[in-house]
Scaffold this active site. Sequence first.
Site, PDB file in Angstrom:
ATOM      1  N   GLN A  26     -40.795 -12.780 -72.974  1.00  0.00           N
ATOM      2  CA  GLN A  26     -41.725 -13.508 -72.090  1.00  0.00           C
ATOM      3  C   GLN A  26     -42.437 -12.551 -71.126  1.00  0.00           C
ATOM      4  O   GLN A  26     -43.569 -12.799 -70.717  1.00  0.00           O
ATOM      5  CB  GLN A  26     -40.968 -14.569 -71.280  1.00  0.00           C
TER       6      GLN A  26
ATOM      7  N   ASP B  25     -34.545 -21.224 -62.729  1.00  0.00           N
ATOM      8  CA  ASP B  25     -34.454 -22.471 -63.499  1.00  0.00           C
ATOM      9  C   ASP B  25     -33.544 -23.499 -62.836  1.00  0.00           C
ATOM     10  O   ASP B  25     -33.654 -24.694 -63.099  1.00  0.00           O
ATOM     11  CB  ASP B  25     -33.956 -22.179 -64.916  1.00  0.00           C
TER      12      ASP B  25
HETATM   13  O1  MRU Z   1     -36.650 -19.616 -71.487  1.00  0.00           O
HETATM   14  P1  MRU Z   1     -37.827 -19.753 -70.553  1.00  0.00           P
HETATM   15  O2  MRU Z   1     -38.998 -18.938 -70.968  1.00  0.00           O
HETATM   16  O3  MRU Z   1     -38.166 -21.188 -70.280  1.00  0.00           O
HETATM   17  O4  MRU Z   1     -37.284 -19.146 -69.193  1.00  0.00           O
HETATM   18  C1  MRU Z   1     -38.130 -19.153 -68.079  1.00  0.00           C
HETATM   19  C2  MRU Z   1     -37.549 -18.461 -66.933  1.00  0.00           C
HETATM   20  O5  MRU Z   1     -36.416 -18.039 -66.934  1.00  0.00           O
HETATM   21  C3  MRU Z   1     -38.395 -18.348 -65.719  1.00  0.00           C
HETATM   22  O6  MRU Z   1     -38.074 -17.187 -65.028  1.00  0.00           O
HETATM   23  C4  MRU Z   1     -38.119 -19.543 -64.831  1.00  0.00           C
HETATM   24  O7  MRU Z   1     -38.367 -20.742 -65.457  1.00  0.00           O
HETATM   25  C5  MRU Z   1     -38.829 -19.338 -63.571  1.00  0.00           C
HETATM   26  S1  MRU Z   1     -39.778 -20.625 -62.906  1.00  0.00           S
HETATM   27  C6  MRU Z   1     -41.334 -20.458 -63.493  1.00  0.00           C
END
Ligand code: MRU
Length: 382
Positions: A211, A252
Site C-alpha cells: 500500500q 484501524d
Molecule cells: O489493509 P488496509 O490497506 O485496509 O490497511 C490500512 C491501514 O492499515 C491504514 O494505515 C489505516 O487504515 C489507517 S486509516 C486511513
Amino acid sequence: MTDINSASANSPLETLSWQGGRPGHVQMVEQTLLPTEFLELEVRTVDEMVDAIYRLAVRGAPAIGVAAAYGVLLGVQDLTGSTAQEVMASLKETCDRLAKSRPTAVNLFWALERMSACAESSAAASASGDEIIGALFEEAASIHSSDKDTCQRMGAHGAELIRDGARILTHCNAGSLATGGMGTALAPIYTAAQQGKRVSVYADETRPLLQGARLTAFELMRAGIETTLITDNTAGWVMREGRVDMVIVGSDRIARNGDVCNKIGTYSVAVLAREHGIPFFVVAPLSTFDMTIADGSRIPIEERPSEEVTNPFGRRIAPEDCKVYSPAFDVTPARLVSGIVTEVGILRNPTSYAIEAAFKDAGLEIPDLLDSGAVKGTSALR
Ligand code: MRU
C-alpha cells in the site's frame, strides 16, 4: 478503464461515491490495480460490496466505514412499499453480511451501528418502510460528508506538529485513498504543504500488499509532495542516518488505553522511532477508537491468505507449500505513541483518562467494556 494519466491530473482523488439517487450504486477506485491502472468499479449489490472490502478494492479504516454505510443502502434500497418490519429485517441481514468482510478496522462496525441506530430511531417514531430507507440514505450521506470534514480538521490540528522542512516517515496508506476525504496520517502533510511548509516523506513500501509503494507514493507524488520510497527494512537505517524528524501513521482501531492497531510493521516502526528519539504520531478520527475494549490485546487481527506473501502480484517468490504467517495488522502499545491527532485536537501521551475526556468533551457516550466473545469483528475472522 480510465487512462492512468488522466487520474494523475490535479483533481482530488475521490475514493468512493454514491451515484444516482434511489436506486443508485457505489462507484469506487479499484485500488488493487493502482498505480498502473485507474479503474472505477461499480458496486451494485451487498455481495459485491463485501467482496470489494475483502479484496481491498476499497481499504483504509474510514473508507471501509463509508463503504459499509453505502453497502447498507445497496441492501435495502429496492424494498419500496415494504413494511417497516421487512426493512428492519433486511437491514439486520445486510449488516451481518457486511460485518464479516474484514475484522480489524472498527470504523466498519461503527458505521453499521450508526446505520442500525438511525433505522431503529425512525422505526421507534413509527416511520414507514420507505421513510426508514429515506433516513438511511441521509445517514450514509452524513457519514461520508462528516468523514471529509473530519479529515480536514485532523489535517489542521496535525499540521501544527509539522515544522518547515520536516522529513516524515509513514507506513501503509492513510491518505485520500483510505478515507472519504484527504486522509488521516497524510492530512497533516497535505495541510502543512498547503500552508507553504516544505515537507518530504519517506514511504515504507508496506509488505505484502505494498500500500505504501502503490498508493501512498502515488497519491503524494500526484499532490506534488517530495516522496522517497523505501523498503520496510530500510526504516531503521534512515532513522539511524538522521534523515527522519517524525513518524506519522493512521490506525484501524485504538483501544481505550491508547494502544494503536495499524498495518503490520507499524509496531516495528514505533520501536525504531523510540530507539532513535523520533516522535511517533498517530492520526485517527474518534470513530477509530473502540471504547468497548480496555487495551489492544482484545483487537481481532485479520490474517490474510498465504498467497499474498508467497505469490505477490501473481509471481511465486517462495517454495511451494511454504508455511506462512500473515497477520495484516499489529498493535503498538500506547507508551510508544507521542500523540494521537483527532478531529477534536491532539491527545499527547494518550492515556485512557485523556481519551475518555476527549469523548466527553465531544459529547460522545462512552460505552461499557465488552466481554471477549462480544468484541466487534470476531465473527469476521475466517
Ligand atoms: O489493509 P488496509 O490497506 O485496509 O490497511 C490500512 C491501514 O492499515 C491504514 O494505515 C489505516 O487504515 C489507517 S486509516 C486511513
